[in-house]
Design a protein around this motif. Structure first.
Motif, PDB file in Angstrom:
ATOM      1  N   ALA A  43      -7.846  61.754 130.522  1.00 57.98           N
ATOM      2  CA  ALA A  43      -7.037  61.289 131.728  1.00 57.98           C
ATOM      3  C   ALA A  43      -6.634  59.664 131.789  1.00 57.98           C
ATOM      4  O   ALA A  43      -5.490  59.339 131.987  1.00 57.98           O
ATOM      5  CB  ALA A  43      -7.700  61.677 133.184  1.00 57.98           C
ATOM      6  N   ASP A  44      -7.710  58.979 131.091  1.00 58.34           N
ATOM      7  CA  ASP A  44      -7.523  57.589 131.203  1.00 58.34           C
ATOM      8  C   ASP A  44      -6.386  57.104 129.932  1.00 58.34           C
ATOM      9  O   ASP A  44      -6.011  56.014 129.866  1.00 58.34           O
ATOM     10  CB  ASP A  44      -8.848  56.947 130.842  1.00 58.34           C
ATOM     11  CG  ASP A  44      -9.596  56.652 132.207  1.00 58.34           C
ATOM     12  OD1 ASP A  44      -9.188  56.983 133.187  1.00 58.34           O
ATOM     13  OD2 ASP A  44     -10.961  56.664 132.264  1.00 58.34           O
ATOM     14  N   ALA A  45      -6.338  58.190 129.163  1.00 60.58           N
ATOM     15  CA  ALA A  45      -5.398  57.838 128.006  1.00 60.58           C
ATOM     16  C   ALA A  45      -4.012  58.221 128.093  1.00 60.58           C
ATOM     17  O   ALA A  45      -2.972  57.794 127.416  1.00 60.58           O
ATOM     18  CB  ALA A  45      -5.932  58.810 126.649  1.00 60.58           C
ATOM     19  N   VAL A  46      -3.661  58.523 129.206  1.00 62.30           N
ATOM     20  CA  VAL A  46      -2.331  59.017 129.955  1.00 62.30           C
ATOM     21  C   VAL A  46      -1.625  57.722 130.360  1.00 62.30           C
ATOM     22  O   VAL A  46      -2.112  57.075 131.284  1.00 62.30           O
ATOM     23  CB  VAL A  46      -2.207  60.243 130.752  1.00 62.30           C
ATOM     24  CG1 VAL A  46      -0.864  60.476 131.318  1.00 62.30           C
ATOM     25  CG2 VAL A  46      -2.740  61.264 130.156  1.00 62.30           C
ATOM     26  N   ASP A  47      -0.191  57.298 129.686  1.00 62.95           N
ATOM     27  CA  ASP A  47       0.331  56.248 130.312  1.00 62.95           C
ATOM     28  C   ASP A  47       0.978  57.050 131.648  1.00 62.95           C
ATOM     29  O   ASP A  47       1.862  57.684 131.511  1.00 62.95           O
ATOM     30  CB  ASP A  47       1.507  55.881 129.440  1.00 62.95           C
ATOM     31  CG  ASP A  47       2.313  54.854 129.820  1.00 62.95           C
ATOM     32  OD1 ASP A  47       2.230  54.335 131.077  1.00 62.95           O
ATOM     33  OD2 ASP A  47       2.943  54.491 128.936  1.00 62.95           O
ATOM     34  N   LEU A  48       0.790  56.164 132.805  1.00 72.22           N
ATOM     35  CA  LEU A  48       1.101  56.630 133.974  1.00 72.22           C
ATOM     36  C   LEU A  48       2.826  56.604 134.079  1.00 72.22           C
ATOM     37  O   LEU A  48       3.368  57.208 134.955  1.00 72.22           O
ATOM     38  CB  LEU A  48       0.402  55.992 135.291  1.00 72.22           C
ATOM     39  CG  LEU A  48      -1.172  56.206 135.441  1.00 72.22           C
ATOM     40  CD1 LEU A  48      -1.365  55.761 136.824  1.00 72.22           C
ATOM     41  CD2 LEU A  48      -1.120  57.824 135.583  1.00 72.22           C
ATOM     42  N   SER A  49       3.385  55.666 133.422  1.00 70.22           N
ATOM     43  CA  SER A  49       4.875  55.825 133.443  1.00 70.22           C
ATOM     44  C   SER A  49       5.300  56.824 133.002  1.00 70.22           C
ATOM     45  O   SER A  49       6.660  57.143 133.109  1.00 70.22           O
ATOM     46  CB  SER A  49       5.264  54.396 132.547  1.00 70.22           C
ATOM     47  OG  SER A  49       5.111  54.758 131.128  1.00 70.22           O
ATOM     48  N   LEU A  50       4.833  57.904 132.346  1.00 68.99           N
ATOM     49  CA  LEU A  50       5.389  59.062 131.879  1.00 68.99           C
ATOM     50  C   LEU A  50       5.502  59.920 133.156  1.00 68.99           C
ATOM     51  O   LEU A  50       6.169  61.139 133.069  1.00 68.99           O
ATOM     52  CB  LEU A  50       4.337  59.771 130.804  1.00 68.99           C
ATOM     53  CG  LEU A  50       4.120  59.084 129.678  1.00 68.99           C
ATOM     54  CD1 LEU A  50       3.132  59.734 128.929  1.00 68.99           C
ATOM     55  CD2 LEU A  50       5.361  58.601 128.750  1.00 68.99           C
ATOM     56  N   LEU A  51       4.809  59.548 134.131  1.00 64.00           N
ATOM     57  CA  LEU A  51       4.693  60.680 135.350  1.00 64.00           C
ATOM     58  C   LEU A  51       5.466  59.939 136.513  1.00 64.00           C
ATOM     59  O   LEU A  51       4.700  59.652 137.472  1.00 64.00           O
ATOM     60  CB  LEU A  51       3.183  60.895 135.763  1.00 64.00           C
ATOM     61  CG  LEU A  51       2.475  61.866 134.762  1.00 64.00           C
ATOM     62  CD1 LEU A  51       1.015  61.952 135.117  1.00 64.00           C
ATOM     63  CD2 LEU A  51       3.083  63.531 134.750  1.00 64.00           C
ATOM     64  N   LYS A  52       6.526  60.009 136.533  1.00 63.87           N
ATOM     65  CA  LYS A  52       7.493  59.335 137.405  1.00 63.87           C
ATOM     66  C   LYS A  52       7.860  60.351 138.514  1.00 63.87           C
ATOM     67  O   LYS A  52       8.860  60.934 138.680  1.00 63.87           O
ATOM     68  CB  LYS A  52       8.697  58.558 136.901  1.00 63.87           C
ATOM     69  CG  LYS A  52       8.451  57.637 135.816  1.00 63.87           C
ATOM     70  CD  LYS A  52       9.672  56.865 135.328  1.00 63.87           C
ATOM     71  CE  LYS A  52       9.486  55.814 134.490  1.00 63.87           C
ATOM     72  NZ  LYS A  52      10.609  55.132 133.890  1.00 63.87           N
ATOM     73  N   LEU A  53       6.790  60.781 139.208  1.00 64.24           N
ATOM     74  CA  LEU A  53       6.908  61.822 140.423  1.00 64.24           C
ATOM     75  C   LEU A  53       7.612  61.370 141.749  1.00 64.24           C
ATOM     76  O   LEU A  53       7.601  60.462 141.934  1.00 64.24           O
ATOM     77  CB  LEU A  53       5.632  62.452 140.413  1.00 64.24           C
ATOM     78  CG  LEU A  53       4.746  62.928 139.329  1.00 64.24           C
ATOM     79  CD1 LEU A  53       3.531  63.503 139.725  1.00 64.24           C
ATOM     80  CD2 LEU A  53       5.732  64.218 138.847  1.00 64.24           C
TER      81      LEU A  53
END
Length: 382
Positions: free
Chosen positions: A372-382
């Motif tokens: 979970a910490d490895a995921v770039d949150l910019s990928l999830l523009k919800l």
């Protein structure tokens, strides 16, 4: 403010009549079953979904109640609320069908724990079920829908009939569906803690949320365990209200289950070319629906205790597929390097010891957090 129904909980289901079982199928007769869930998102009201998708007989529900969970099989009796189906408290789900309860006018918050009790007066036959529920369920004889605590209850390690919750949320709410196998579903993370990789990623989000449509043992190209991933797209992704993004982890079981099932005889899984073609089809179909599609590398599993699962051929295919995923020719909008997030630096084909769930094939709570910490949150523009 305009509102609409958005999925806030999902549990993908398995056919109990499959020829090969990782999880023991079962049915119920004259019993109350009580199962808990944790909502991924908030809303002004909610409705619940139930399935007899794989049942051989109509499923009679003699009553269904919703309540706030306390602990274990316990509920807050002041919150106990009968569910209705087209205005009645009993219903029958036909063979192969699913139903949605009438709306319950109850404001709910993300992270809230709810308990659903079902009274099943007749013989259900083998139930439509999920492999890894949010927490251990409970079953007792008779109608105990409103019991504050189920005494001397049988514990249920699998989930049954309950497949989702929708909440009434702002119409611009967007969510992600986590789609794939046990690394999505959360096998070997601690029950009742909501520590699967998608759930831990969900807690990092500031807008929208993630629902989980993983099936432990699931494959991309072959049925069992569960319908194969390509055949699940319409039901388990496209039909989920509010979906805009899809997070995928799949492949371990395509590579390992053939050998496990055939052991001690050898067996062949898909080639790298076949698996890459399947992933490309998966991405193309999701893109055609207008979704953002995030793939991931196949996690490490060298040395797993499951006999026949770890083969040199499978490891070679895994490396070939992962190299393709980390290159520039893949069809995904982005790829999360799940394998690198949990690999042992000394032996990258193995899970790091402190992240190992115990069988060399699954990660524990800390391993799921590392992903979970490895995921770039910019990928999830919800």
């Amino acid at each position: 403010m305009t509102t609409t129904w958005i999925a806030a909980h999902r549990a993908a289901v398995i056919n109990p009549h499959e020829a090969f079982h990782l999880f023991e199928p079962r049915g119920f007769s004259g019993q109350t079953i009580r199962q808990s869930l944790r909502l991924a998102g908030s809303g002004q009201a909610l409705r619940l979904r139930f399935s007899n998708r794989y049942g051989k007989e109509p499923l009679d529900i003699g009553g269904a109640h919703l309540a706030v969970r306390t602990q274990g099989s316990g509920i807050d009796p002041t919150s106990d609320t009968p569910l209705r189906f087209s205005g009645t408290e009993t219903t029958t789900i036909p063979v192969g069908e699913e139903i949605t309860s009438d709306p319950v006018e109850l404001p709910v918050s993300a992270g809230e724990e709810l308990t659903v009790s079902l009274y099943l007066p007749g013989d259900t036959g083998l139930s439509t079920y999920s492999a890894v529920p949010y927490d251990t369920g409970h079953a007792v004889p008779g109608n105990q829908l409103s019991a504050e605590l189920l005494h001397h209850a049988e514990e249920l390690p699998t989930g049954h009939f309950l497949t989702g919750v929708d909440v009434l949320a702002p119409a611009d709410t967007r969510i992600a569906v986590a789609f794939g196998d046990s690394w999505i579903e959360g096998a070997f993370t601690t029950p009742g803690t909501d520590n699967s990789f998608p759930a831990q990623l969900n807690r990092r989000l500031t807008r929208g949320w993630i629902v989980n449509q993983g099936i432990s043992g699931n494959r991309l190209l072959t049925d069992e365990i569960g319908d194969h991933l390509l055949s699940r797209i319409d039901h388990d992704v496209l039909a989920v209200p509010g979906v805009s993004h899809v997070l995928i982890h799949i492949g371990l079981n395509d590579l390992g289950l053939p050998g496990l099932i055939a052991h001690p005889q050898p067996a062949e899984g898909p080639t790298a070319a076949q698996f890459i073609a399947g992933l490309t089809t998966l991405a193309d179909r999701l893109h055609a629906a207008g979704l953002t599609v995030i793939g991931s590398t196949i996690g490490p599993y060298r040395g797993t205790v499951h006999e026949g699962y770890d083969t040199e051929t499978g490891q070679t295919v895994r490396h070939q597929v992962n190299a393709w995923l980390l290159g520039t020719d893949h069809p995904f909008d982005a790829v999360i390097d799940i394998a690198a997030a949990v690999a042992d630096p000394a032996e990258p084909d193995r899970i790091r010891p402190d992240l190992n769930g115990g069988d060399g094939l699954h990660v524990n709570d800390a391993g799921a957090k590392a992903i979970a910490d490895a995921v770039d949150l910019s990928l999830l523009k919800l």
